[in-house]
Scaffold this motif. Structure first.
Motif, short mmCIF file in Angstrom:
data_model
loop_
_atom_site.label_atom_id
_atom_site.label_comp_id
_atom_site.label_asym_id
_atom_site.label_seq_id
_atom_site.Cartn_x
_atom_site.Cartn_y
_atom_site.Cartn_z
N GLN A 146 42.05 41.11 23.97
CA GLN A 146 43.15 41.23 23.01
C GLN A 146 42.78 40.49 21.73
OE1 GLN A 146 46.69 38.90 24.22
NE2 GLN A 146 45.34 37.62 25.50
N PRO A 147 43.28 40.95 20.59
CA PRO A 147 43.08 40.20 19.35
C PRO A 147 43.97 38.97 19.35
CG PRO A 147 44.50 42.08 18.95
CD PRO A 147 44.04 42.20 20.37
N ILE A 148 43.60 37.97 18.56
CA ILE A 148 44.42 36.76 18.46
C ILE A 148 45.54 37.04 17.46
CG2 ILE A 148 44.46 34.32 17.83
CD1 ILE A 148 41.50 34.18 18.61
N PRO A 149 46.79 37.03 17.91
CA PRO A 149 47.90 37.32 16.99
C PRO A 149 48.25 36.10 16.14
CG PRO A 149 48.78 36.86 19.16
CD PRO A 149 47.27 36.79 19.28
N SER A 150 48.90 36.31 15.03
CA SER A 150 49.35 35.18 14.21
C SER A 150 50.42 34.39 14.94
CB SER A 150 49.88 35.69 12.87
OG SER A 150 50.90 36.66 13.07
N ASP A 151 51.22 35.07 15.76
CA ASP A 151 52.22 34.41 16.61
C ASP A 151 51.62 34.26 18.00
OD1 ASP A 151 54.32 33.54 18.14
OD2 ASP A 151 55.68 35.21 17.64
N LEU A 152 51.12 33.06 18.32
CA LEU A 152 50.40 32.85 19.57
C LEU A 152 51.27 33.04 20.81
CD1 LEU A 152 48.15 29.78 18.63
CD2 LEU A 152 47.56 32.21 18.64
N SER A 153 52.59 33.03 20.65
CA SER A 153 53.47 33.27 21.79
C SER A 153 53.35 34.71 22.29
CB SER A 153 54.92 32.98 21.41
OG SER A 153 55.40 33.93 20.47
N LYS A 154 52.73 35.56 21.49
CA LYS A 154 52.57 36.97 21.87
C LYS A 154 51.25 37.22 22.61
CE LYS A 154 55.56 39.24 18.49
NZ LYS A 154 56.35 38.07 18.15
N LEU A 155 50.46 36.17 22.82
CA LEU A 155 49.23 36.33 23.61
C LEU A 155 49.57 36.74 25.03
CD1 LEU A 155 47.08 33.23 22.56
CD2 LEU A 155 46.37 35.62 22.38
N ARG A 156 48.82 37.71 25.57
CA ARG A 156 48.99 38.12 26.96
C ARG A 156 48.33 37.09 27.86
NH1 ARG A 156 46.46 43.21 28.30
NH2 ARG A 156 45.36 43.18 26.31
N TYR A 157 49.05 36.63 28.86
CA TYR A 157 48.56 35.60 29.78
C TYR A 157 47.35 36.12 30.56
CZ TYR A 157 48.67 32.16 33.60
OH TYR A 157 48.35 31.19 34.52
N GLY A 158 46.29 35.30 30.59
CA GLY A 158 45.14 35.61 31.42
C GLY A 158 44.30 36.77 30.93
N CYS A 159 44.38 37.07 29.63
CA CYS A 159 43.59 38.16 29.05
C CYS A 159 42.66 37.59 27.98
CB CYS A 159 44.49 39.24 28.46
SG CYS A 159 43.61 40.68 27.83
N SER A 160 41.40 37.97 28.00
CA SER A 160 40.39 37.44 27.10
C SER A 160 40.71 37.70 25.64
CB SER A 160 39.03 38.07 27.44
OG SER A 160 38.04 37.67 26.51
#
Length: 358
Positions: free
Chosen positions: A311-325
């Motif tokens: 996944q790309p690194i989003p500007s809002d880090l709360s939107k990162l998918r858990y456990g995904c590179s």
């Protein structure tokens, strides 16, 4: 006068705690030390042909979320216990990412993932993560990229890689000569073996070079040489190099250099065209070679995390998918289980036969 001629493109010098200070904040524990040493002993025994098992370096392309990383480590520890008869499992814990041009440089350089580059925070948190992994009972593997970083956390590492972009670097060959772990040199991004083979040879010899002492002072580091260097095949120049012909050529190159014929196959990178779904096919092919009698392939590498892909690194880090590179794409946990369990079943008779022959 000096101010007119130096540091013209430097905007600041921020304080960095010394290795001694970071280690005092995150001290080694008896359990962690035993995990690290047991991992190193097992890998050295495999490379010396005293242990007939295969070693597997498996884990995320990079660590960006310590919570998900420890979740993964605990699952991997359980799986490692299942397959320990045939496989020595080592968790891939990569904190530094070499970039072709620009991009996130990894957890140590930018732990907050916002280009704030709190390296002092990243180093301490990285060391703490390695300590936690060792406390779980898993030896850890990493890539030596920054020449100073091993002084901060090298005591918690059991296996080290020198990457395809740095295998030709004299600095990294010198570092490898002094590391306390076995070191795998990857073939070049163009697929050539020469730099990696020369790297293994160079690292086996003593070196003297500038470095950093534990107290943080400049020092001349003198090494005795590392006798546990080996070759990692990762593909390159648009093609894989794990096939029988490529492995045979690698064996010949090591023999010609009068080096131990010890090879690790990286199931990711160019060997799987950076398509994680192809990693199990690479693994299956390599296991077939071992079943057919290959004795030079002693280890494999797998890029794996809890969730598949990246996944790309989003500007809002709360939107990162858990456990995904957030760097290279990985296989998911279910695929990781299947790969290691099937390898365990395929190799069981081979490992038993090797053990009896020894």
């Amino acid at each position: 006068m000096t101010a007119r001629t130096e540091n013209l493109n430097v905007v600041g010098f921020d304080h960095m705690p010394s290795p001694t200070e970071i280690k005092a904040r995150v001290p080694m524990t008896p359990r962690a030390a035993e995990t690290v040493l047991a991992g190193r002993r097992a890998l050295m025994d495999i490379l010396d042909r005293k242990d007939p098992r295969l070693f597997v370096i498996v884990g995320p392309c990079s660590i960006h979320d310590p919570v998900a990383g420890i979740d993964y480590a605990r699952r991997l520890k359980g799986l490692a216990e299942e397959v320990k008869e045939t496989i020595q499992v080592v968790m891939r814990v990569y904190f530094e990412k070499p970039r072709t041009s620009t991009g996130w440089k990894g957890f140590i350089n930018d732990p907050r993932m916002d280009d704030s580059f709190h390296i002092e925070e990243g180093m301490e948190r990285g060391r703490r993560f390695l300590l936690d992994v060792a406390e779980v009972g898993l030896p850890a593997a990493t890539e030596a990229l920054d020449p100073i970083a091993p002084q901060y956390y090298g005591d918690l590492i059991s296996w080290t890689a020198i990457g395809a972009r740095t295998a030709e670097s004299q600095t990294h060959r010198e570092i490898a000569s002094g590391l306390s772990t076995p070191v795998g040199f990857k073939n070049g991004t163009d697929g050539s073996l020469e730099a990696a083979v020369n790297g293994v040879l160079s690292a086996s010899r003593p070196h003297s070079f500038l470095g950093l002492s534990e107290s943080g002072a400049s020092a001349i580091i003198r090494t005795r040489g590392n006798s546990y260097g080996h070759l990692v095949l990762r593909g390159g120049a648009g093609r894989p190099n794990y096939d029988t012909v490529s492995v045979s050529l690698a064996e010949q190159a090591l023999s010609k250099a009068k080096l131990p014929v010890n090879i690790v196959v990286d199931c990711s990178h160019a060997n799987s065209w950076k398509k994680p779904e192809l990693q199990p096919l690479v693994m299956r092919d390599v296991m077939h070679q071992i079943r057919e009698g290959n004795r030079s392939i002693l280890g494999v590498m797998i890029e794996s995390f809890l969730e598949a892909g990246n996944q790309p690194i989003p500007s809002d880090l709360s939107k990162l998918r858990y456990g995904c590179s957030v760097t290279d794409a990985c296989v998911d946990w279910a695929t990781t289980e299947e790969m290691l369990r099937s390898t365990h079943n395929v190799l069981r008779d081979v490992i038993k036969a090797r053990g009896k022959a020894a």
